[in-house]
Design an enzyme around this catalytic site. Structure first.
Site, PDB file in Angstrom:
ATOM      1  CB  SER A  41      23.182 -15.066  14.328  1.00 13.82           C
ATOM      2  OG  SER A  41      23.756 -14.767  12.454  1.00 13.82           O
ATOM      3  CE  LYS A  42      23.073 -21.180  16.832  1.00 10.86           C
ATOM      4  NZ  LYS A  42      22.307 -22.351  17.026  1.00 10.86           N
ATOM      5  NE  ARG A  43      20.571 -16.707  10.306  1.00  9.45           N
ATOM      6  CZ  ARG A  43      20.377 -17.596  11.372  1.00  9.45           C
ATOM      7  NH1 ARG A  43      20.006 -19.266  11.343  1.00  9.45           N
ATOM      8  NH2 ARG A  43      19.747 -17.128  12.443  1.00  9.45           N
TER       9      ARG A  43
END
Ligand code: GLU
Length: 500
Positions: free
Chosen positions: A265-267
């Site tokens: 994910s972007k995280r």
């Protein structure tokens, strides 16, 4: 819009929401759509899905377009950038920015209301929140309880005059079945699907309505997108059914995972294409690597030109199981691409990195820098490595940074000094400063004086470069040229403390 697809050819779209930077998963979706379109001589369309104004990020659309351009994923219709970097339209169709098409979606939502396929919901946000809390407390999945579904037409019309409302899709209590090119038959139980909001109380459509309406109006033949949208598809299938529109073909690409199988994910660190660009990946390498995230050829070929990808790509060879995004492999692939790329081209790619590092590049030093890149090519994994790898050639002689460890090891004793003085005397007499002459002369010198080659090579290398590692010593000397070599040895002899 009938003339959009008069030839009945393939039309696919990449439909990102401009909420930030393009994620590696988004690039994969864009790439697979692009390859599918080009392989089938079809059209590839960019559509900006920006109806969720709470998630809108200023400048994100412009970023997105420029990063697609950088990746070489050219599209046929959609928003483009003009020379000033402003969004513009080219050709007859587009620019396909959903926030500019709000009235269209409203009209279609009204049509569903009329058909009885959707209904107005007057529930307040407070009631919905209470409902959600109670459901969570009772360990039920949070879902709308269809409270407004049975309000009579008359009452609904009446209340609509004064009360805010949303428009919700009526999901039937039945199984919804559709075919997916990658997954085969997919079934969802209608009882477990929320009566989806199609139009919000502010008149903005949700993703589902705008997406389906546009796919229809833009005559999209194949919807190719990530697996995370699979659970939305039954709602879309129903919309097509209610509107009596032809269903496009669906292909949901497998999820991308980290090597530990956690969700990418972007995280989880930098997975935006902009970040990879900043680090110095070559677009060709990135495209090649990303093409393999969920697709392969029968013979597991690893390296592809873009043309080969276009020729060989097919949705049939896309896998259903998750693909691992392995940065190590991507880095390895980039280094391989660097090696295969001509130094002239690498120079162009490396320019922004060199300029950011403060190098003054001009026509006079261009060919020298290209030579340096050629010499260092084996060591370049990312373009951001280039400034460090060539800086010691370009810096003024008295600004060379001497590695502390290397200095202590090779430029610290009286013996080191003696060797450097002798080698200085030798080098100053050599007029053909090419690597073959240098190698002969320096090896002869070692033999005559009874030095082991390493005793001479190491101090010499550190004295002229400040480093104990790098390209071959004789290449290094030739590339530096006599003047620099002499100056640097002189500087070292003057300034260093050979006291041990
Ligand atoms: N706007 C959605 C996204 O951000 C598009 C999903 C789809 O392709 O239908 O990815």
């Amino acid at each position: 819009m009938n003339s959009i697809n008069s030839t009945n050819s393939v039309r696919v779209r990449f439909a990102p929401s401009p909420t930030g930077f393009l994620h590696i998963g988004g690039l994969r979706t864009a790439l697979f759509n692009y390859l599918f379109a080009r392989h089938n001589n079809g059209k590839f369309i960019l559509r900006i899905e920006d109806t969720d104004r709470t998630r809108y990020v200023e400048g994100a659309t412009e970023n997105l377009i420029s990063i697609l351009n950088w990746c070489g994923l050219d599209y046929d219709e959609g928003p483009f950038l003009d020379n000033d970097g402003k969004i513009c339209q080219k050709g007859d169709f587009g620019p396909y920015i959903q926030s500019q098409r709000i009235e269209i979606y409203k009209r279609f939502a009204e049509e569903l209301l009329k058909k009885g396929a959707a209904y107005r919901c007057f529930c307040t946000p407070q009631r919905l929140e209470e409902l959600r809390k109670t459901q969570l407390l009772n360990k039920q999945p949070p879902m709308y309880d269809r409270f407004c579904r049975n309000i009579s037409q008359k009452e609904s019309d009446e209340r609509a005059k004064s009360e805010p409302y949303t428009i919700r899709l009526k999901i039937p209590d039945e199984e919804i079945v559709f075919n997916d090119i990658i997954r085969g038959e997919v079934k969802f139980d209608g009882k477990l699907i929320d009566d989806q909001i199609l139009l919000k109380s502010d008149g903005y459509p949700t993703y589902h309505l705008a997406n389906v309406v546009d796919d229809h109006l833009m005559q999209i033949t194949h919807v190719i997108r990530g697996e995370e949208w699979l659970s939305s598809t039954p709602k879309h299938v129903l919309l097509y059914r209610y509107f009596e529109w032809e269903l496009p073909k669906f292909a949901h690409l497998p999820l991308l995972l980290n090597p530990d199988r956690s969700k990418l994910s972007k995280r989880s660190g930098d997975v935006s294409v902009e970040d990879f660009k900043k680090e110095g990946y070559l677009p060709e390498a990135l495209i090649n690597y990303v093409a393999l995230l969920g697709w392969s050829t029968e013979d597991s070929q690893q390296f592809f030109t873009k043309q080969e990808l276009i020729e060989k790509f097919s949705l049939d060879r896309c896998s259903e199981s998750s693909a691992i995004f392995d940065r190590q492999k991507m880095l390895w692939m980039n280094a391989e691409y660097v090696r295969k790329t001509s130094s002239d081209k690498l120079y162009v790619y490396a320019l922004p990195f060199l300029e950011a590092a403060g190098f003054k590049i001009n026509e006079d030093n261009k060919s020298y820098i290209i030579k340096l890149i050629e010499a260092e090519k084996e060591r370049i994994k990312l373009l951001k490595d280039v400034p460090y790898l060539i800086e010691y050639f370009l810096k003024p002689d008295d600004e060379i940074i001497y590695d502390e460890k290397a200095t202590k090891k090779y430029l610290s004793t009286k013996q080191h000094k003696k060797i450097l003085e002798e080698i200085y005397e030798l080098l100053i007499k050599i007029s053909n400063f090419d690597k073959v002459t240098l190698e002969n002369e320096i090896r002869n010198f070692c033999q005559q004086k009874g030095y082991k080659t390493t005793e001479v090579f190491h101090p010499l290398r550190v004295a002229v470069s400040g480093r104990s590692e790098g390209i071959g010593l004789f290449d290094l000397l030739e590339l530096l040229g006599k003047q620099k070599v002499i100056n640097r040895i002189q500087n070292v002899l003057k300034k260093f403390n050979f006291s041990e």
